[in-house]
Design an enzyme around this catalytic site. Structure first.
Site, PDB file in Angstrom:
ATOM      1  NE  ARG A  38     -13.487 -14.595   7.757  1.00  0.00           N
ATOM      2  CZ  ARG A  38     -12.472 -14.106   6.940  1.00  0.00           C
ATOM      3  NH1 ARG A  38     -12.215 -15.283   6.191  1.00  0.00           N
ATOM      4  NH2 ARG A  38     -11.909 -13.331   7.147  1.00  0.00           N
ATOM      5  CE  LYS A 199       6.167  -1.803  -0.052  1.00  0.00           C
ATOM      6  NZ  LYS A 199       5.969  -1.914  -0.708  1.00  0.00           N
ATOM      7  N   GLY A 356      -4.931  -9.998   9.462  1.00  0.00           N
ATOM      8  CA  GLY A 356      -4.632 -11.041   9.114  1.00  0.00           C
ATOM      9  C   GLY A 356      -3.044 -11.623  10.202  1.00  0.00           C
ATOM     10  N   GLY A 379     -10.135  -7.328   5.804  1.00  0.00           N
ATOM     11  CA  GLY A 379     -10.362  -5.722   4.814  1.00  0.00           C
ATOM     12  C   GLY A 379     -11.504  -4.866   5.734  1.00  0.00           C
TER      13      GLY A 379
HETATM   14  P1  ADP Z   1      -1.765  -7.230   9.390  1.00  0.00           P
HETATM   15  O1  ADP Z   1      -1.841  -8.654   8.348  1.00  0.00           O
HETATM   16  O2  ADP Z   1      -1.674  -7.480  10.832  1.00  0.00           O
HETATM   17  O3  ADP Z   1      -2.605  -6.036   8.902  1.00  0.00           O
HETATM   18  P2  ADP Z   1       0.878  -6.172   8.057  1.00  0.00           P
HETATM   19  O4  ADP Z   1       0.395  -6.961   7.083  1.00  0.00           O
HETATM   20  O5  ADP Z   1       0.332  -4.940   7.730  1.00  0.00           O
HETATM   21  O6  ADP Z   1       0.377  -6.450   8.987  1.00  0.00           O
HETATM   22  O7  ADP Z   1       2.309  -6.017   8.004  1.00  0.00           O
HETATM   23  C1  ADP Z   1       2.829  -7.938   8.227  1.00  0.00           C
HETATM   24  C2  ADP Z   1       4.275  -7.571   8.514  1.00  0.00           C
HETATM   25  O8  ADP Z   1       5.004  -7.067   7.862  1.00  0.00           O
HETATM   26  C3  ADP Z   1       4.844  -8.850   8.339  1.00  0.00           C
HETATM   27  O9  ADP Z   1       4.891  -9.867   7.334  1.00  0.00           O
HETATM   28  C4  ADP Z   1       6.432  -8.307   9.311  1.00  0.00           C
HETATM   29  O10 ADP Z   1       6.919  -9.282   8.850  1.00  0.00           O
HETATM   30  C5  ADP Z   1       5.957  -7.498   8.426  1.00  0.00           C
HETATM   31  N1  ADP Z   1       7.013  -6.423   8.750  1.00  0.00           N
HETATM   32  C6  ADP Z   1       7.173  -6.046  10.412  1.00  0.00           C
HETATM   33  N2  ADP Z   1       8.394  -5.494  10.674  1.00  0.00           N
HETATM   34  C7  ADP Z   1       8.733  -5.291   9.564  1.00  0.00           C
HETATM   35  C8  ADP Z   1      10.294  -5.019   9.230  1.00  0.00           C
HETATM   36  N3  ADP Z   1      10.539  -4.379  10.394  1.00  0.00           N
HETATM   37  N4  ADP Z   1      11.034  -5.216   8.611  1.00  0.00           N
HETATM   38  C9  ADP Z   1      10.203  -5.675   7.506  1.00  0.00           C
HETATM   39  N5  ADP Z   1       8.806  -6.311   7.136  1.00  0.00           N
HETATM   40  C10 ADP Z   1       8.435  -5.714   8.394  1.00  0.00           C
END
Ligand code: ADP
Ligand code: MG
Length: 404
Positions: A38, A199, A356, A379
């Site tokens: 950053r 999720k 992230g 965010g």
């Molecule tokens: P970002 O930070 O890029 O927005 P998220 O925080 O929404 O992404 O999602 C990342 C998380 O989702 C990771 O920790 C990953 O391990 C988890 N994940 C991805 N696929 C699965 C799965 N099939 N089952 C459980 N966790 C998962």
């Protein structure tokens, strides 16, 4: 598109004071900056203003002090790291408004840089308090916002100041807005979106916005399980939000109405235990047993998705396709990221990614540098993917309208 002013629109600012909102919110361990991404990102704006002879006062928040002073959250903590990047001395000013700031400006030579104290030490900052805004603005001639990552907040240093002083987007802000505009504002079609991650519930608004804007919505990660369940697939022990099955059906319908094709995996990688290198099976989604969980999408699905990307001109990506931190469940994310990187290198795809874990996953795949743009904004990036107006960006636009 630029409905806002950039540093290209600056007049003569020699000897003028520029209040520059930057993102200094870097991770630290034992008083050392552990990732200076950053700080590097805001260096071009600081150098440019400095070369033009402005006196530069950097405004930023650091951590979550919630309106009170905490010495360990002082912005002075990052001065050494920033000094090294800029290759020049930086003054620290322990306030953001008032006589102390004014006196400091008197000491600065043209082109000099000072870091003001953590803006969130002041309760008025997060309340967007007009009195605090006036007091801060009183010490500046112009305002530059180079912190896209804070633009989803309507705070004094991100929003109010833009209404009180001639306001400009810094170079990092400008690059971010241009990339996001190219990806979802007025993109070249066909457009594909990859949405993954754990999720559905955290990304409902993202999905709802995207089906209206993109031609292909690729759903992976844990959230794909909820959509598979909505299609009648038995997902065993997989992470799955069964209470959101109706919501998932609503998204299928919205996609149909908007002629957006939703892509779900037809093969998946499953294991009975979630740990590194367990026994795994690669199976059709209809063959998941009750004691197994889906931890990645399968190779056949990845191949089909690669073919989809080959037909597209634009890609926006948020969320890994599998539990990529744990081998071998990084395979699909790594493979599709490398395909996107190659298509971008060849010039057939404009690729924008953020989030992230997404940034970490693309770096892990060795694909990050080849993407057209990777946002580290967290965010703010997600709210932009949700189609929301960001107060920090809107304020810059209003300002440029006012000035004609
Ligand atoms: P970002 O930070 O890029 O927005 P998220 O925080 O929404 O992404 O999602 C990342 C998380 O989702 C990771 O920790 C990953 O391990 C988890 N994940 C991805 N696929 C699965 C799965 N099939 N089952 C459980 N966790 C998962
Ligand atoms: Mg995350």
């Amino acid at each position: 598109m630029a409905a806002f002013q950039t540093l290209d629109d600056l007049g003569d600012i020699a000897g003028k004071t520029a209040l520059v909102r930057v993102d200094l919110n870097v991770p630290m361990a034992e008083a050392e900056v552990t990732d200076d991404t950053r700080l590097r990102a805001v260096a071009p704006t600081i150098r440019e203003l400095s070369a033009k002879g402005a006196k530069i006062l950097l405004l930023a928040h650091f951590g979550r002090p919630k309106g009170a002073k905490h010495s360990e959250l002082s912005t002075s903590m990052v001065i050494d790291a920033l000094t090294e990047i800029l290759g020049r001395e930086i003054m620290f000013v322990p306030e953001i408004a008032g006589a102390v700031v004014k006196q400091s400006i008197g000491i600065l030579a043209d082109g000099d840089v000072a870091v003001l104290e953590n803006s969130r030490f002041y309760p008025g900052e997060e309340k967007n308090d007009p009195e605090l805004a006036k007091a801060v603005a009183a010490n500046g001639d112009i305002y530059v916002n180079d912190a896209f990552s804070a633009a989803h907040r309507a705070h004094v240093t991100t929003e109010a100041l833009a209404h009180l002083l001639p306001a400009y987007a810094g170079r990092a802000m400008e690059a971010e807005l241009k990339a996001l505009e190219a990806a979802l504002g007025e993109p070249e079609h066909p457009v594909a979106a990859v949405v993954g991650g754990a999720k559905v519930s955290t990304k409902l608004d993202v999905l709802t916005n995207l089906v209206r804007r993109v031609d292909h919505l690729i759903i992976g990660g844990g959230m794909a399980n909820t959509f598979l369940a909505a299609r009648g697939v038995k997902v065993g022990k997989s992470l799955c939000e069964h209470d959101l099955v109706e919501t998932a059906n609503g998204i299928f319908e919205a996609a149909d109405a908007a002629s957006c094709t939703i892509h779900l995996p037809y093969d998946v990688v499953v294991a009975e235990e979630f740990k590194a290198n367990p026994p795994v099976r690669t199976v059709n989604v209809h063959e998941v047993s009750d004691n197994e969980m889906i931890l990645d999408i399968g190779p056949a699905a990845v191949e089909a998705l690669a073919d989809v990307l080959k037909t597209c001109r634009t890609l926006v990506w948020n969320g890994p396709l599998g539990a990529f931190e744990t081998p071998p469940f990084d395979a699909a994310t790594v493979s599709l990221a490398q395909t996107a990187a190659a298509l971008t290198r060849e010039g057939s795809l404009t690729s924008v990614a953020g989030g992230g874990d997404t940034v970490a996953a693309l770096a892990h795949a060795g694909a990050k540098d080849d993407f057209s743009f990777v946002s580290t904004a967290g965010g703010a990036f997600l709210e932009w993917m949700e189609g929301k107006a960001l107060p920090g960006v809107e304020a810059l636009k209003t300002q440029s309208r006012k000035q004609g």
